[in-house]
Write an enzyme that holds these catalytic residues in place. Sequence first.
Site, PDB file in Angstrom:
ATOM      1  N   HIS A 249       0.871  -1.269   0.114  1.00  0.00           N
ATOM      2  CA  HIS A 249       0.027   0.018   0.127  1.00  0.00           C
ATOM      3  C   HIS A 249       1.014   1.351  -0.140  1.00  0.00           C
ATOM      4  O   HIS A 249       2.059   1.265   0.368  1.00  0.00           O
ATOM      5  CB  HIS A 249      -0.935   0.030   1.282  1.00  0.00           C
ATOM      6  CG  HIS A 249       0.159   0.108   2.357  1.00  0.00           C
ATOM      7  ND1 HIS A 249       0.643  -0.910   3.010  1.00  0.00           N
ATOM      8  CD2 HIS A 249       0.128   1.305   3.432  1.00  0.00           C
ATOM      9  CE1 HIS A 249       1.083  -0.506   4.306  1.00  0.00           C
ATOM     10  NE2 HIS A 249       0.977   0.669   4.456  1.00  0.00           N
TER      11      HIS A 249
ATOM     12  N   ASP B   3       0.890   5.232   1.916  1.00  0.00           N
ATOM     13  CA  ASP B   3      -0.052   5.890   3.129  1.00  0.00           C
ATOM     14  C   ASP B   3      -0.562   7.158   2.606  1.00  0.00           C
ATOM     15  O   ASP B   3       0.006   7.678   1.475  1.00  0.00           O
ATOM     16  CB  ASP B   3       0.917   6.160   4.206  1.00  0.00           C
ATOM     17  CG  ASP B   3       1.686   4.869   4.825  1.00  0.00           C
ATOM     18  OD1 ASP B   3       1.247   4.029   4.532  1.00  0.00           O
ATOM     19  OD2 ASP B   3       2.781   5.113   5.396  1.00  0.00           O
TER      20      ASP B   3
ATOM     21  N   HIS C 244       4.704   0.250  -0.048  1.00  0.00           N
ATOM     22  CA  HIS C 244       5.566  -0.649   0.916  1.00  0.00           C
ATOM     23  C   HIS C 244       4.635  -1.684   1.257  1.00  0.00           C
ATOM     24  O   HIS C 244       3.392  -1.635   1.530  1.00  0.00           O
ATOM     25  CB  HIS C 244       6.297   0.264   1.749  1.00  0.00           C
ATOM     26  CG  HIS C 244       5.146   1.208   2.537  1.00  0.00           C
ATOM     27  ND1 HIS C 244       4.489   2.340   1.964  1.00  0.00           N
ATOM     28  CD2 HIS C 244       4.503   1.092   3.964  1.00  0.00           C
ATOM     29  CE1 HIS C 244       3.815   2.810   2.977  1.00  0.00           C
ATOM     30  NE2 HIS C 244       3.697   2.034   3.979  1.00  0.00           N
TER      31      HIS C 244
ATOM     32  N   ARG D 123       7.611  -9.281  15.733  1.00  0.00           N
ATOM     33  CA  ARG D 123       8.025  -7.859  15.193  1.00  0.00           C
ATOM     34  C   ARG D 123       6.758  -6.929  15.808  1.00  0.00           C
ATOM     35  O   ARG D 123       5.912  -6.988  15.417  1.00  0.00           O
ATOM     36  CB  ARG D 123       8.096  -7.970  13.717  1.00  0.00           C
ATOM     37  CG  ARG D 123       8.360  -6.564  12.936  1.00  0.00           C
ATOM     38  CD  ARG D 123       8.963  -6.826  11.420  1.00  0.00           C
ATOM     39  NE  ARG D 123       9.311  -5.514  11.284  1.00  0.00           N
ATOM     40  CZ  ARG D 123       8.451  -4.635  10.524  1.00  0.00           C
ATOM     41  NH1 ARG D 123       7.023  -5.018  10.095  1.00  0.00           N
ATOM     42  NH2 ARG D 123       8.696  -3.421  10.330  1.00  0.00           N
TER      43      ARG D 123
HETATM   44  C1  OGA Z   1       1.865   1.258   8.133  1.00  0.00           C
HETATM   45  C2  OGA Z   1       2.887   0.274   7.565  1.00  0.00           C
HETATM   46  C3  OGA Z   1       4.889  -0.832   8.135  1.00  0.00           C
HETATM   47  C4  OGA Z   1       5.380  -1.863   9.195  1.00  0.00           C
HETATM   48  O1  OGA Z   1       1.418   1.156   9.365  1.00  0.00           O
HETATM   49  O2  OGA Z   1       1.192   2.145   7.245  1.00  0.00           O
HETATM   50  O3  OGA Z   1       3.340   0.437   6.511  1.00  0.00           O
HETATM   51  O4  OGA Z   1       6.560  -2.184   8.891  1.00  0.00           O
HETATM   52  N1  OGA Z   1       3.804  -0.083   8.540  1.00  0.00           N
HETATM   53  O5  OGA Z   1       4.712  -1.986   9.909  1.00  0.00           O
HETATM   54 NI    NI Z   2       2.124   2.295   5.432  1.00  0.00          NI
END
Ligand code: OGA
Ligand code: NI
Length: 357
Positions: A225, A227, A287, A297
């Site tokens: 996605h 942001d 990403h 994690r």
């Molecule tokens: C988000 C995101 C990435 C991660 O919360 O929008 O891209 O590594 N998180 O958690």
């Molecule tokens: Ni994100």
Amino acid sequence: MPSLPEKPLSNVPLQLHQPKNFQFDSVPESHAWRDLHDHPTVDPIGPDTVPLIDLTDPKLTAKISKACEEWGVFQITGHGVQPDLLTRLEAQIHRLFALPADRKLKAAKSPGDVSGYGLVPISSFFSKLMWSEGFTISGSPLHHAQKLWPDDYSSFCDVVEEFDNVMRQLGNKLLHKILLSLGLSKEDIIRACPVRDWHDMSAAVQLNSYPPCPDPDRTIGLAAHTDSSFLTLLYQNSVSGLQVLRPKDHTGPMRWVTVPPVPNTFTVNIGDLMHVLSNGRFRSVMHRAMVNPAKHRISVGFFCGPPMDVKVGPINKLTGPERGPIYRPVTWQEYQRLRRKLFDKALEAIKIGEEIA
Ligand code: OGA
Ligand code: NI
């Protein structure tokens, strides 16, 4: 790129989402994803190393400009956020996600609500569940924290509020540096920046938990996605998982590049509204988050955006006779509404001449 599902999930009962708190011996069909290996994943070496920028660097503006133009993402040191604050925040996040499922569900997001515990916000676009849990904080965390820990909510709220304060200031500073790096002067920024000072900025905190997974190649923590924010600052614990999509270029085909956790850094990524503000010069970056076979994690996203009632369009100075404004102005709220409807087609939908919503 995520393919839109044939049958999107809507209102999945949260209980079904994380049966047994993710204690599975294998990945259940509900969480098994296809098409995860649409592009190769490469190690963060050589030209595939995400830029690392020290905010005290005298050449800061030039470095940010290059990173935003070439990557849409960079990591930062020299940001002044105390490591102790991040350690305390991490401890509270572990405390939250370690609660029994029935306790977490007491703080579940109500339908249509932004804040609370539940599926990550983009889940409704996919027919499969992601290997993660999320907790979104927009405004005060008090209401939900009281439900999680009726007798001891203040330690959570205090850390989250301290973090929110510090990150607003950092986010605002970065926003101004990014605008300077677009070639705007301080006067231009005073005139054109939708955020006057850090009190003004709208922000949300997204806590993410990615439990260890017995078969990490078959599932995903967070689907691909962009942001919707101006910019997002992401803190990740010591477990790798974040990847950004690099376009095809002279060094290789389109590929997923890992953004490794570097202690005491934040990862800054350009969101859709900065893409709009810069008239497409700084592109929002795609990403996703992968999961780990052995380690839990966690990550914290801090989303920075304009005040809710302010319309954001391409800055005048960044448009010209040969390149007029590409996008129509929208508020963050309007844009989030569009995203909920159109997901990865939202940016296209506000292109001038191509409005479809
Ligand atoms: C988000 C995101 C990435 C991660 O919360 O929008 O891209 O590594 N998180 O958690
Ligand atoms: Ni994100």
